[in-house]
Design an enzyme around this catalytic site. Structure first.
Site, mmCIF file in Angstrom:
data_model
loop_
_atom_site.group_PDB
_atom_site.id
_atom_site.type_symbol
_atom_site.label_atom_id
_atom_site.label_comp_id
_atom_site.label_asym_id
_atom_site.label_seq_id
_atom_site.Cartn_x
_atom_site.Cartn_y
_atom_site.Cartn_z
ATOM 1 N N HIS A 1 -3.814 7.477 -2.148
ATOM 2 C CA HIS A 1 -2.463 7.770 -2.889
ATOM 3 C C HIS A 1 -2.357 9.196 -2.021
ATOM 4 O O HIS A 1 -2.862 10.049 -2.243
ATOM 5 C CB HIS A 1 -2.650 8.015 -4.241
ATOM 6 C CG HIS A 1 -3.208 7.047 -5.096
ATOM 7 N ND1 HIS A 1 -2.479 6.224 -6.061
ATOM 8 C CD2 HIS A 1 -4.388 6.539 -5.077
ATOM 9 C CE1 HIS A 1 -3.334 5.392 -6.583
ATOM 10 N NE2 HIS A 1 -4.529 5.521 -6.034
ATOM 11 N N GLN B 1 9.323 9.897 -6.182
ATOM 12 C CA GLN B 1 8.350 10.935 -5.332
ATOM 13 C C GLN B 1 8.578 10.313 -3.847
ATOM 14 O O GLN B 1 8.720 9.409 -3.611
ATOM 15 C CB GLN B 1 6.929 10.580 -5.765
ATOM 16 C CG GLN B 1 6.808 11.229 -7.194
ATOM 17 C CD GLN B 1 5.119 10.730 -7.514
ATOM 18 O OE1 GLN B 1 4.768 9.719 -7.067
ATOM 19 N NE2 GLN B 1 4.825 11.452 -8.527
ATOM 20 N N CYS C 1 1.596 2.818 -7.501
ATOM 21 C CA CYS C 1 0.254 2.115 -7.079
ATOM 22 C C CYS C 1 0.062 0.767 -7.505
ATOM 23 O O CYS C 1 -0.234 -0.184 -6.542
ATOM 24 C CB CYS C 1 -0.649 3.017 -7.268
ATOM 25 S SG CYS C 1 -0.672 4.642 -8.271
ATOM 26 N N HIS D 1 1.061 4.658 -0.654
ATOM 27 C CA HIS D 1 -0.432 4.221 -0.612
ATOM 28 C C HIS D 1 -0.757 3.636 0.897
ATOM 29 O O HIS D 1 -0.187 2.778 1.437
ATOM 30 C CB HIS D 1 -0.397 3.053 -1.529
ATOM 31 C CG HIS D 1 0.001 3.762 -3.040
ATOM 32 N ND1 HIS D 1 1.027 3.613 -3.616
ATOM 33 C CD2 HIS D 1 -0.757 4.717 -3.677
ATOM 34 C CE1 HIS D 1 1.339 4.450 -4.466
ATOM 35 N NE2 HIS D 1 -0.185 4.988 -4.867
ATOM 36 N N LYS E 1 -9.353 14.275 -5.628
ATOM 37 C CA LYS E 1 -7.892 14.585 -5.136
ATOM 38 C C LYS E 1 -7.768 15.863 -4.584
ATOM 39 O O LYS E 1 -8.515 16.780 -4.783
ATOM 40 C CB LYS E 1 -7.015 14.575 -6.301
ATOM 41 C CG LYS E 1 -5.618 15.295 -6.198
ATOM 42 C CD LYS E 1 -4.953 14.818 -7.474
ATOM 43 C CE LYS E 1 -3.703 15.486 -7.576
ATOM 44 N NZ LYS E 1 -2.966 15.214 -8.846
ATOM 45 N N ASP F 1 6.508 9.019 -2.446
ATOM 46 C CA ASP F 1 5.060 8.501 -2.617
ATOM 47 C C ASP F 1 4.585 7.306 -1.671
ATOM 48 O O ASP F 1 5.602 6.618 -1.045
ATOM 49 C CB ASP F 1 5.200 7.829 -3.968
ATOM 50 C CG ASP F 1 3.832 7.235 -4.461
ATOM 51 O OD1 ASP F 1 2.710 7.788 -4.144
ATOM 52 O OD2 ASP F 1 3.835 6.437 -5.493
ATOM 53 N N ARG G 1 7.964 8.596 -17.110
ATOM 54 C CA ARG G 1 6.893 8.742 -17.686
ATOM 55 C C ARG G 1 7.430 9.351 -19.117
ATOM 56 O O ARG G 1 8.450 10.076 -19.179
ATOM 57 C CB ARG G 1 6.119 9.857 -16.978
ATOM 58 C CG ARG G 1 5.372 9.309 -15.976
ATOM 59 C CD ARG G 1 4.231 9.953 -14.949
ATOM 60 N NE ARG G 1 4.208 9.503 -13.819
ATOM 61 C CZ ARG G 1 3.814 10.075 -12.525
ATOM 62 N NH1 ARG G 1 3.368 11.335 -12.943
ATOM 63 N NH2 ARG G 1 3.440 9.457 -11.505
HETATM 64 ZN ZN ZN Z 1 -0.569 6.198 -6.401
#
Ligand code: ZN
Ligand code: ZN
Length: 647
Positions: free
Chosen positions: A520, A390, A343, A394, A474, A392, A372
């Site tokens: 997200h 991911q 992000c 946005h 979320k 992922d 991480r």
């Molecule tokens: Zn994100």
């Protein structure tokens, strides 16, 4: 004499002298003809509803008006009491067998309990059956379990005398003046309780594993040993649980990853999996599958840096709230961080150009590798890793576009879950946590929008107050697998902080500047974790389109070897991943091996098939034992088509 009113589950109220035990009140009521005698005899504890509801020992004295109910052994509260009592029973057995051991903590966990011990020479796995046998012995002795309240100083003195230095440290950290102790026979433990009335009242238990642990869970502290056990309300429940455990072991993705040659982990890179050629096929196919959806749902893929100066994370808020979970490094005397999430980079990218309302929504998708820092003790196969990617993305949109974006995301999630046959879905809504960033009004509006979208989609929602991420609320779409475990896969969050922190803007139709809404979202989540879940759910039997080897061709003898190669070639020409097994082994052996490797299509060919241009698929329905090669290839290729692609 002071009297109190006690109300029972059937609604009846009786008067008793203050100080009567919960058990005696329940027995007296049962004896008065109001039934429930057996229920009282089975009870492992009592529930008191006075000013607040608590589960207490059956032997606890009641001093004020309240409601009392028996806690049955197979209720969630009853199981907690049984499991915690089993932890004490285990510690008791350990002290009886190995008096030099120091006891530390022994909490209840899902399905069981553990206790952490410090023993000079340590336990070995063979000690577990001995400890279990001694537990049975103490259970047969049926020792009463007694609660006692003592002054803190008195408790410290007693545990110090016993050489229990960890207990002393725990008590010293308790702010109250008094603590409660539980005694059974010669064993005493510091404990809030409640417990079953005697050691014979733990219906069924089993010790399961021995593992390492650290004092207070900190790797810098002394190493301890943890013994895990499970306890249940009946022998039947215990057996059923052990069977599920065995099934889970068979399905363990770490075992399957090795057996199917998909991936491995090595101490040289803790928590960072090596995907072998076959595992990489699965991995890349998942990415390709998601890319197919992105093409239809209007996402744009971007490629962004892995390592940024920490200024970026100071702007995003990660530096303050997520720094301990990041890998930081110093280069040319400046501090950098390896990205834990995409992000911040995407916000930077968005801010690098001017945007008009006509450009929105912008949907940046990124399969970038993320890192991480997870403590080494918590790493577990592909489920808990340090390195992952991911699916992922946005989304930046106008407030007017938000509902439509959420609707589209839910549609995409439904499509993906259907493609994998995930049909047991539970939806959660995780709202504002204590350490949130951004304005409360934004949070309220965002939570409303998520609620609205779920309502429109017809989902029943479980609210999880306070469990949102620090930057926004979320939605989680939890999938329940064949082992009855729940996994959060798809998530969508509305960001209440980052757009303002990065000063993101777009030009409105009126020509003024406005802050875009940021979402997200991910559907599979971490690909590593998704692969683990899929392997365990399917026991390694991946859908045909994902199988690293789709067809294996087994010649009956050397005479059919050339034809086997031609069959494999014909499959490959149709886009199938096929290979012949030309080793000089017995057919039965090769079949078994292909089955163990979970190859979905196994075909056998001999001289007869070679002459006729046919193949014999294993497990084909009667009448179709052999089919023409072209028909087999066409049919298998059609079945192996990736779902969800462009129509
Ligand atoms: Zn994100
Ligand atoms: Zn306890």
């Amino acid at each position: 004499m002071v009297e109190i009113s006690v109300t029972f589950e059937d609604g009846a109220t009786e008067r008793f002298p203050a100080g009567i035990t919960a058990r005696d009140a329940l027995i007296a009521h049962a004896r008065n003809g109001s039934g429930g005698r057996r229920q009282v005899e089975r009870a492992v504890a009592a529930r008191l509803d006075g000013p607040s509801a608590t589960v207490v020992d059956l032997g606890r004295a009641i001093v004020g008006d309240c409601r009392v109910a028996p806690v049955p052994p197979d209720s969630p509260e009853g199981l907690d009491v049984i499991r915690h009592s089993a932890a004490h029973l285990m510690a008791h057995a350990v002290k009886r067998l190995f008096p030099e051991t120091q006891i530390t903590i022994g909490p209840v966990i899902e399905n069981g309990f553990y206790y952490d011990f410090k023993r000079p020479h340590g336990f070995v796995a063979d000690d577990l059956p001995r400890i279990e046998e001694t537990m049975r012995q103490i259970a047969r002795e049926d020792l009463p379990i007694r609660r006692e309240e003592v002054l803190k100083a008195e408790a410290i003195r007693r545990f110090r005398e016993m050489g229990e230095h960890y207990k002393v440290e725990i008590i010293e950290g308790i702010p109250d003046d008094t603590v409660s102790l539980y005694q059974q026979g010669e064993f005493v433990d510091l404990c809030r309780g409640p417990h079953v009335p005697s050691t014979g009242r733990i219906p069924a238990f089993r010790l399961t594993t021995l593992a390492g642990a650290y004092w207070r869970g900190d790797a810098r502290n002394e190493q301890l040993q943890r013994i895990y056990g499970t306890a249940w309300a009946s022998a039947k429940d215990l057996e059923a649980y052990l069977a599920r455990l065995e099934e889970a072991k068979q399905r363990d993705h770490r075992r399957l990853g090795q057996a199917l040659d998909l991936f491995s982990l090595h101490p040289i890179a803790p928590g960072s999996p090596f995907f072998h050629p076959r595992g990489a096929i699965v991995y890349n196919l998942l990415v390709e599958f998601v890319r197919g959806l992105y093409a239809r749902y209007g996402y744009s893929e971007v490629i962004t840096p892995l390592i940024y100066k920490t200024d970026l994370y100071k702007t995003s808020g990660h530096y303050d709230l997520f720094k301990d979970d990041m890998f930081l490094l110093t280069v040319e005397e400046e501090e950098y961080g390896v990205k834990p999430m995409n992000c911040p980079g995407h916000c930077h990218l968005f801010a690098s150009r001017k945007h008009s309302y006509r450009d929105l929504p912008i949907r940046y998708a990124d399969f970038s590798r993320l890192h991480r820092f997870e403590p080494s003790g918590t790493l577990a196969g592909l489920v808990r890793v340090r390195s992952m990617a991911q699916d992922d993305a946005h989304i930046y949109c106008t407030p007017e576009q938000l509902d439509g974006e959420l609707e589209q995301f839910i549609a995409m999630t439904r499509e993906v879950y259907a493609a994998f046959g995930f049909d047991r879905i539970e939806v959660t809504l995780q709202t504002r946590p204590a350490n949130f960033l951004g304005r409360v009004e934004l949070w309220d509006a965002a939570e409303d929008a998520l609620r609205r979208a779920l309502e429109q989609a017809g989902f029943t929602v479980t609210p999880l107050p306070g469990q949102g991420a620090f930057y926004g609320p979320k939605i989680g779409f939890d999938f329940r697998d064949v082992l009855e475990r729940s996994w959060t896969l798809a998530t969508v969050q509305i960001d209440c902080a980052m757009p303002e922190r990065f000063a993101l803007t777009y030009v409105t139709p009126e020509g003024s500047e406005a802050t875009p809404v940021m979402l997200h979202r991910a559907v599979l989540g971490s690909l590593e974790r998704f692969i683990a879940i899929l392997l365990e759910h399917t026991a390694g039997r991946l859908p045909l389109w994902l199988a690293p080897v789709q067809v294996r061709v087994l010649p009956v003898s050397e005479k059919a070897a050339e034809y086997a190669m031609r069959v494999a070639e014909a499959c490959r020409a149709a886009g199938l991943r096929a290979e012949p097994d030309l080793r000089n082994e017995k057919l039965g052996y090769k079949v078994r091996e292909a089955q163990l490797e979970r190859i979905p299509a196994i075909v056998v060919v001999g001289e007869r098939e070679a002459a006729a241009g046919t193949v014999a698929p294993r497990g084909a329905p009667p009448g179709q034992e052999t089919i023409p090669l072209e028909a087999f290839v066409a049919q298998t290729a059609a079945e192996a088509r990736m779902p969800g692609g462009a129509a």
